[in-house]
Motif scaffolding. Structure first.
Motif, mmCIF file in Angstrom:
data_model
loop_
_atom_site.group_PDB
_atom_site.id
_atom_site.type_symbol
_atom_site.label_atom_id
_atom_site.label_comp_id
_atom_site.label_asym_id
_atom_site.label_seq_id
_atom_site.Cartn_x
_atom_site.Cartn_y
_atom_site.Cartn_z
ATOM 1 N N LEU A 141 1.140 -1.352 -0.252
ATOM 2 C CA LEU A 141 0.494 -0.323 -0.047
ATOM 3 C C LEU A 141 1.008 1.290 -0.134
ATOM 4 O O LEU A 141 0.198 2.362 -0.767
ATOM 5 N N ASP A 142 2.331 0.935 0.992
ATOM 6 C CA ASP A 142 2.988 2.498 0.833
ATOM 7 C C ASP A 142 3.865 2.196 -0.410
ATOM 8 O O ASP A 142 2.998 3.116 -0.943
ATOM 9 N N PHE A 143 3.685 1.766 -1.271
ATOM 10 C CA PHE A 143 4.464 1.430 -2.636
ATOM 11 C C PHE A 143 3.426 2.416 -4.093
ATOM 12 O O PHE A 143 3.215 3.394 -4.490
ATOM 13 N N ALA A 144 1.995 1.470 -3.093
ATOM 14 C CA ALA A 144 1.227 2.216 -4.589
ATOM 15 C C ALA A 144 -0.013 3.891 -4.476
ATOM 16 O O ALA A 144 0.262 4.733 -5.232
ATOM 17 N N VAL A 145 0.830 3.930 -2.599
ATOM 18 C CA VAL A 145 0.309 5.868 -2.520
ATOM 19 C C VAL A 145 1.450 6.653 -3.251
ATOM 20 O O VAL A 145 1.146 7.110 -4.213
ATOM 21 N N ARG A 146 2.848 5.773 -2.695
ATOM 22 C CA ARG A 146 4.366 7.512 -3.799
ATOM 23 C C ARG A 146 3.835 6.575 -4.731
ATOM 24 O O ARG A 146 4.659 8.082 -5.454
ATOM 25 N N LEU A 147 3.418 5.701 -5.872
ATOM 26 C CA LEU A 147 3.868 5.418 -7.167
ATOM 27 C C LEU A 147 2.788 5.679 -7.763
ATOM 28 O O LEU A 147 2.923 5.706 -8.903
ATOM 29 N N LYS A 148 1.664 5.803 -7.316
ATOM 30 C CA LYS A 148 -0.294 6.281 -8.203
ATOM 31 C C LYS A 148 -0.077 5.595 -8.829
ATOM 32 O O LYS A 148 -0.882 5.452 -9.739
ATOM 33 N N TRP A 149 -0.067 3.731 -7.768
ATOM 34 C CA TRP A 149 -0.368 2.981 -8.893
ATOM 35 C C TRP A 149 -1.860 3.199 -8.619
ATOM 36 O O TRP A 149 -2.817 3.261 -7.752
ATOM 37 N N SER A 150 -2.795 2.403 -10.030
ATOM 38 C CA SER A 150 -4.114 1.723 -10.037
ATOM 39 C C SER A 150 -4.199 0.726 -8.990
ATOM 40 O O SER A 150 -3.680 -0.022 -9.313
ATOM 41 N N LYS A 151 -5.793 0.332 -9.245
ATOM 42 C CA LYS A 151 -5.868 -0.784 -7.948
ATOM 43 C C LYS A 151 -5.570 -2.310 -9.347
ATOM 44 O O LYS A 151 -4.381 -3.459 -9.382
ATOM 45 N N ASN A 152 -5.068 -2.040 -10.685
ATOM 46 C CA ASN A 152 -4.521 -3.362 -11.578
ATOM 47 C C ASN A 152 -3.470 -3.517 -11.403
ATOM 48 O O ASN A 152 -3.133 -4.158 -11.876
ATOM 49 N N GLU A 153 -2.756 -2.005 -11.654
ATOM 50 C CA GLU A 153 -1.366 -2.059 -11.446
ATOM 51 C C GLU A 153 -1.102 -2.900 -10.235
ATOM 52 O O GLU A 153 0.669 -3.348 -10.116
ATOM 53 N N LEU A 154 -1.068 -2.504 -8.712
ATOM 54 C CA LEU A 154 -0.806 -3.142 -7.786
ATOM 55 C C LEU A 154 -1.014 -4.623 -8.097
ATOM 56 O O LEU A 154 -0.362 -4.900 -7.148
ATOM 57 N N ARG A 155 -2.229 -5.110 -8.966
ATOM 58 C CA ARG A 155 -2.063 -6.362 -8.407
ATOM 59 C C ARG A 155 -1.327 -6.398 -9.276
ATOM 60 O O ARG A 155 -0.609 -8.105 -8.990
ATOM 61 N N ARG A 156 -0.612 -6.235 -10.487
ATOM 62 C CA ARG A 156 0.243 -7.005 -11.262
ATOM 63 C C ARG A 156 1.773 -6.570 -10.624
ATOM 64 O O ARG A 156 2.430 -7.406 -11.111
ATOM 65 N N GLN A 157 1.928 -5.636 -10.027
ATOM 66 C CA GLN A 157 3.290 -5.627 -9.300
ATOM 67 C C GLN A 157 3.023 -6.834 -8.086
ATOM 68 O O GLN A 157 4.453 -7.376 -7.766
ATOM 69 N N ILE A 158 2.333 -6.435 -7.629
ATOM 70 C CA ILE A 158 2.507 -8.210 -6.709
ATOM 71 C C ILE A 158 2.349 -9.671 -7.205
ATOM 72 O O ILE A 158 2.914 -10.534 -6.957
#
Length: 211
Positions: A141-158
């Motif tokens: 979640l910290d990465f998603a906030v800092r890099l402004k990831w969408s939900k789909n991008e967060l899923r892809r990164q994980i």
């Protein structure tokens, strides 16, 4: 959770605006909508001379209310389960949402106490990491906030972080480059989301089915 406060936030727009056409800002309390708009149970009323900046602001406000309502429902369910165990299941059956959806809301609400919820991320972001250990939840979640990831991008990164370096035996890794209209890509992403798949997984499934 303060049940009176939650009830007021959830029902005020329907209870008042549907009868009187009262501006939304006078009905919704903390999460207010621009006073030029008025809300009903099945309708949003906007004036013909609404400036673009007001229209954009109203959109942001509506999306904020929509996302917040997922947390509200989750907290409402958790409270009911703890306080009214004997009547909790019956109350769930009488709601308009299906049982599994309600279970998902309650599950995420239990995983994240209010102090750990990121206001600048959506409920869906939190759902993506809810099954992970708490330290991993915070990490992503910290990465998603800092890099402004969408939900789909967060899923892809994980998913990418847990993928093996080499493709499994018997599988070949290929790369495709497609030039598509943005509207078509958006439709595909929405279809993939409804199937709880990444876009790549969804495309593969469609191609397998066609073959």
């Amino acid at each position: 959770m303060d049940t009176k406060a939650a009830s007021g936030m959830l029902t005020a727009p329907t209870r008042h605006a549907g009868r009187t056409g009262m501006p939304a800002q006078q009905c919704t309390g903390i999460l207010a909508i621009d006073p030029s708009a008025s809300v009903e149970r099945t309708r949003l009323r906007l004036p013909e001379d609404l400036p673009l900046k007001n229209w954009c602001r109203i959109g942001d406000q509506i999306l904020a209310v929509s996302d917040s309502s997922s947390w509200w429902i989750g907290d409402w369910l958790v409270f009911g389960q703890q306080k009214y165990r004997d009547r909790y299941q019956q109350a769930m059956k009488e709601t308009l949402l299906d049982y599994q959806t309600l279970r998902n809301y309650a599950w995420v609400a239990r995983k994240f106490i209010p102090q750990r919820r990121r206001e600048n991320l959506t409920f869906q972001h939190h759902m993506e990491v809810a099954s992970l250990p708490e330290d991993q939840q915070d990490h992503w979640l910290d990465f998603a906030v800092r890099l402004k990831w969408s939900k789909n991008e967060l899923r892809r990164q994980i998913k990418a972080s847990t993928a093996p370096d080499e493709p499994p035996a018997g599988r070949t890794e290929i790369s495709l480059s497609l030039r598509m209209e943005e509207a078509r890509i958006k439709r595909w992403e929405e279809a993939a989301q409804r199937s709880s798949k990444s876009l790549t997984e969804w495309i593969s499934a469609v191609l397998d089915s066609a073959a």
